[in-house]
Scaffold this motif. Structure first.
Motif, PDB file in Angstrom:
ATOM      1  N   PRO A 175      35.672  29.359  29.484  1.00  0.00           N
ATOM      2  CA  PRO A 175      36.633  30.020  30.512  1.00  0.00           C
ATOM      3  C   PRO A 175      37.184  29.139  31.595  1.00  0.00           C
ATOM      4  O   PRO A 175      37.820  29.845  32.386  1.00  0.00           O
ATOM      5  N   SER A 200      35.945  35.762  32.784  1.00  0.00           N
ATOM      6  CA  SER A 200      35.362  35.793  31.264  1.00  0.00           C
ATOM      7  C   SER A 200      33.709  36.858  31.104  1.00  0.00           C
ATOM      8  O   SER A 200      33.349  37.110  30.587  1.00  0.00           O
ATOM      9  N   LEU A 243      34.705  30.318  23.264  1.00  0.00           N
ATOM     10  CA  LEU A 243      34.667  31.016  24.669  1.00  0.00           C
ATOM     11  C   LEU A 243      35.048  29.163  26.049  1.00  0.00           C
ATOM     12  O   LEU A 243      33.952  28.769  25.516  1.00  0.00           O
TER      13      LEU A 243
END
Ligand SMILES: NC(=O)C1=CN([C@@H]2O[C@H](COP(=O)(O)OP(=O)(O)OC[C@H]3O[C@@H](n4cnc5c(N)ncnc54)[C@H](O)[C@@H]3O)[C@@H](O)[C@H]2O)C=CC1
Ligand SMILES: O=C(O)CCC(=O)C(=O)O
Ligand SMILES: [Mg+2]
Length: 382
Positions: A53, A62, A51
């Motif tokens: 963001p 996010s 991930l």
């Protein structure tokens, strides 16, 4: 016929494409692409996903995705890398950038916001572009589709923009030959034109699309866009069941805002994709609602389809998380988690359709957190 070397790479790509693209089985008809799932990092039933963001509104949207994923118990373990494009030349950020690439290479799947690239500084390559080139995620897909509940001038808009993601005008090759004269190189190669054309046709077939339009400027860039267009036309001979045409990018921009229903799948070089995905977003509600992804042969990176940083509203709790949420829905489908994907999608679209809780970009006054709360409540009801 393709040249011998191209045939070889096309065969490699064919193998890639057939395992890379599976038919859509979605409620909204989003494309479902897939790479072999056995290469993901999965422990105890949870798949690890990188991930990133990103800058601007990235942290807030996010957070919304993380909350919703938690609420539906999505079998995803986030590996978060907080790289930023704001700090040019910062050693720590360069290290984080390398770390983000290593993480995506390891996990093969990522969800990403947008990294800022300052316009006014030279000598700094966009991290977004560098990431796409380094991971060779060559096909960018943006889904432009009306969302029930969002009032727009045009109805029945439903097309996909497939954009070559690794070369063209984003090659980053510029120099000043003499003071006041700059040369900026646009690179178009047969190999990469073939692989994006191949991807577009395979995508259209797998997703039951009927027509592909090649967008170009071959009347002016006769060699570069001429090669892109001719490669597309040669590739089309292998797909007699699909309707094909081509259109100059200027006209395509006008057609997009006047008769967008004529488009189904569009394939184009890099910069035209950037422009048309923004026009497309404008047709259906703006950058806050358009999902997207970037596909390579093994790696899939999901990010908002028209790639806005949103620095002006950073930290104000105003961002619309829909684009990232729907990109995350595409990601879940890519990983085969259809029940979770459907649940999140129904909740997000349900809240938008009801119209009671909307963020400012689509005519409401709800904050990001209020909109996310409404989605969580909707999940409870479904
Ligand atoms: N400036 C940069 O660093 C980068 C720019 N780009 C490209 O350049 C183009 C323009 O970028 P910028 O001028 O930086 O646009 P921007 O990020 O400033 O966005 C334009 C407007 O849309 C709004 N917006 C964007 N996403 C939103 C959301 N989720 N919810 C609510 N409002 C939202 C922003 O608040 C802003 O008012 C885009 O096509 C983008 O793909 C792409 C990557 C980095
Ligand atoms: O990364 C950037 O600064 C710009 C890239 C861009 O325009 C895009 O990703 O569409
Ligand atoms: Mg762009």
């Amino acid at each position: 016929m393709l040249s011998h070397t191209s045939q070889k790479s096309a065969q490699t790509l064919l193998r890639g494409a057939s395992r890379c693209i599976r038919p859509a089985m979605t409620t909204r008809g989003y494309a479902e692409h897939a790479r072999p799932l056995d290469k993901t990092t999965t422990f105890g039933g949870k798949t690890t996903v990188t991930l990133i963001p990103g800058d601007g509104i990235g942290a807030e949207v996010s957070e919304s995705v993380k909350e919703v994923f938690k609420a539906v118990n999505a079998p995803i373990q986030w590996e978060q890398v907080d790289v930023s494009g704001m700090e040019i030349g910062d050693k720590h950020m360069e290290d984080l950038f390398r770390e983000s690439i290593a993480s995506v290479k390891r996990n093969k799947v990522a969800l990403k916001g947008i990294l800022h690239t300052p316009v006014e500084r030279s000598g700094h390559q966009s991290f977004n572009v560098a990431l796409r080139q380094e991971l060779d995620i060559f096909a960018s897909l943006t889904s432009i589709k009306n969302l029930p509940g969002i009032e727009t001038r045009h109805k029945n808009v439903d097309f996909c923009i497939i954009r070559e993601n690794t070369e063209g005008e984003y090659s980053g090759l510029e120099h000043q030959s003499v003071n006041g004269v700059v040369e900026s190189l646009k690179i178009i190669t047969r190999e990469k034109s073939e692989r994006i054309a191949k991807f577009a046709f395979a995508f259209a077939l797998a997703n039951n699309r009927k027509k592909i339009t090649c967008i170009h400027k071959a009347n002016i860039m006769k060699l570069a866009d001429g090669l892109f267009r001719n490669t597309f036309k040669k590739m089309a001979e292998n797909y007699p069941t699909l309707e094909c045409n081509d259109m100059i990018v200027d006209n395509a921009s006008m057609q997009c805002v006047s008769k967008p229903q004529q488009f189904d799948v569009m394939v184009m070089p890099n910069l035209y994709g950037g422009i048309l995905s923004n026009i497309g977003a404008g047709l259906v509600g703006g950058p806050g609602v358009v999902p997207g992804c970037n596909m390579g042969n093994e790696i899939a990176l999901f990010e908002p389809g028209c790639r806005h940083v949103g620095l002006d509203i950073k930290g104000k709790d105003q961002a619309n998380p829909t684009a990232l949420l729907l990109s995350a829905v595409m990601m879940l489908r890519h990983l085969g988690h259809h029940a979770h994907a459907d649940l999140i999608e129904r909740a997000v679209l349900g809240v938008i359709a009801e119209g009671k809780t909307r963020t400012r970009d689509v005519g409401g006054d709800a904050t990001t957190q209020q909109f996310t709360r409404a989605i969580l409540d909707k999940v409870e009801q479904l």
